[in-house]
Design a protein around this motif. Structure first.
Motif, PDB file in Angstrom:
ATOM      1  N   GLU A 226       0.857  -1.197   0.000  1.00  0.00           N
ATOM      2  CA  GLU A 226       0.000   0.000   0.000  1.00  0.00           C
ATOM      3  C   GLU A 226       0.882   1.233   0.000  1.00  0.00           C
ATOM      4  O   GLU A 226       1.887   1.297   0.719  1.00  0.00           O
ATOM      5  CB  GLU A 226      -0.900   0.018   1.237  1.00  0.00           C
ATOM      6  CG  GLU A 226      -1.790   1.234   1.315  1.00  0.00           C
ATOM      7  CD  GLU A 226      -2.662   1.277   2.566  1.00  0.00           C
ATOM      8  OE1 GLU A 226      -3.487   2.195   2.651  1.00  0.00           O
ATOM      9  OE2 GLU A 226      -2.514   0.408   3.443  1.00  0.00           O
ATOM     10  N   GLN A 227       0.491   2.213  -0.808  1.00  0.00           N
ATOM     11  CA  GLN A 227       1.172   3.504  -0.819  1.00  0.00           C
ATOM     12  C   GLN A 227       0.132   4.554  -1.176  1.00  0.00           C
ATOM     13  O   GLN A 227      -0.166   4.772  -2.338  1.00  0.00           O
ATOM     14  CB  GLN A 227       2.327   3.505  -1.817  1.00  0.00           C
ATOM     15  CG  GLN A 227       3.106   4.802  -1.821  1.00  0.00           C
ATOM     16  CD  GLN A 227       4.327   4.732  -2.719  1.00  0.00           C
ATOM     17  OE1 GLN A 227       4.984   3.707  -2.807  1.00  0.00           O
ATOM     18  NE2 GLN A 227       4.614   5.826  -3.388  1.00  0.00           N
ATOM     19  N   ASP A 228      -0.424   5.182  -0.155  1.00  0.00           N
ATOM     20  CA  ASP A 228      -1.476   6.174  -0.342  1.00  0.00           C
ATOM     21  C   ASP A 228      -0.972   7.514   0.181  1.00  0.00           C
ATOM     22  O   ASP A 228      -1.032   7.798   1.381  1.00  0.00           O
ATOM     23  CB  ASP A 228      -2.729   5.724   0.408  1.00  0.00           C
ATOM     24  CG  ASP A 228      -3.912   6.654   0.213  1.00  0.00           C
ATOM     25  OD1 ASP A 228      -3.720   7.818  -0.188  1.00  0.00           O
ATOM     26  OD2 ASP A 228      -5.045   6.206   0.471  1.00  0.00           O
ATOM     27  N   HIS A 229      -0.439   8.308  -0.739  1.00  0.00           N
ATOM     28  CA  HIS A 229       0.159   9.587  -0.354  1.00  0.00           C
ATOM     29  C   HIS A 229      -0.855  10.502   0.318  1.00  0.00           C
ATOM     30  O   HIS A 229      -0.555  11.144   1.325  1.00  0.00           O
ATOM     31  CB  HIS A 229       0.770  10.254  -1.587  1.00  0.00           C
ATOM     32  CG  HIS A 229       1.735  11.341  -1.273  1.00  0.00           C
ATOM     33  ND1 HIS A 229       1.343  12.590  -0.880  1.00  0.00           N
ATOM     34  CD2 HIS A 229       3.086  11.363  -1.278  1.00  0.00           C
ATOM     35  CE1 HIS A 229       2.397  13.343  -0.662  1.00  0.00           C
ATOM     36  NE2 HIS A 229       3.478  12.616  -0.905  1.00  0.00           N
ATOM     37  N   ALA A 230      -2.057  10.582  -0.214  1.00  0.00           N
ATOM     38  CA  ALA A 230      -3.080  11.482   0.328  1.00  0.00           C
ATOM     39  C   ALA A 230      -3.432  11.132   1.772  1.00  0.00           C
ATOM     40  O   ALA A 230      -3.632  12.017   2.606  1.00  0.00           O
ATOM     41  CB  ALA A 230      -4.336  11.444  -0.544  1.00  0.00           C
TER      42      ALA A 230
END
Length: 157
Positions: A69-73
């Motif tokens: 998972e990589q969710d910048h927001a």
């Protein structure tokens, strides 16, 4: 919980914008620049890297991190781990009063044979070794993200 299973929770505070902290954390290939216990990072593909680390004790751990998972927001990131350590590490970067706060949760099983054998007597030492590594990681990240000191000429020199 078996003697070879570990759960670690850490909270780091960094005087930097959350977006900048997040960007540095997802840039695995550059971790050795700021985290002294990360000895090598090899990018295997867009989502996978192999990392070798060594803290205070005289052993190294090599494992692969695969982006889950990589969710910048949302400031959320998670990697799954295989190799000498198996499990996951996830973090959440959010805004704190002095900059960014990074909450880290790790759940791993140690697969390295020597460490598995020593776990009944050395488990507290392994946990202390991990704590030292995380402390140096936080310190390194703070230094890496802090602005350089401005040179000021001395008055009357």
């Amino acid at each position: 919980m078996s003697l070879n299973q570990y759960r670690f929770r850490d909270v780091w505070s960094v005087s930097a914008p959350t977006a900048r902290v997040f960007d540095v954390l997802v840039d695995l290939i550059n971790w050795p620049q700021w985290w002294p216990d990360i000895r090598t990072v090899h990018q295997l593909d867009a989502d996978t890297a192999e990392l070798t680390c060594r803290a205070v004790l005289p052993y190294a751990l090599t494992f692969r991190l695969h982006r889950a998972e990589q969710d910048h927001a949302a400031g959320r990131l998670r990697v799954d781990m295989t190799g000498d350590l198996e499990g996951y590490c996830e973090g959440v970067v959010d805004t704190h009063t002095t900059g960014a706060r990074l909450a880290i949760d790790q759940r791993v099983v140690v697969n390295k044979p020597l460490l598995r054998t020593l776990a009944p007597v050395a488990r507290p030492i392994f946990r202390a070794n991990h704590a030292a590594m995380m402390w140096r990681g936080q310190r390194g990240l703070r230094g890496y993200l802090s602005p350089p000191l401005q040179h000021r000429p001395q008055v009357g020199a």
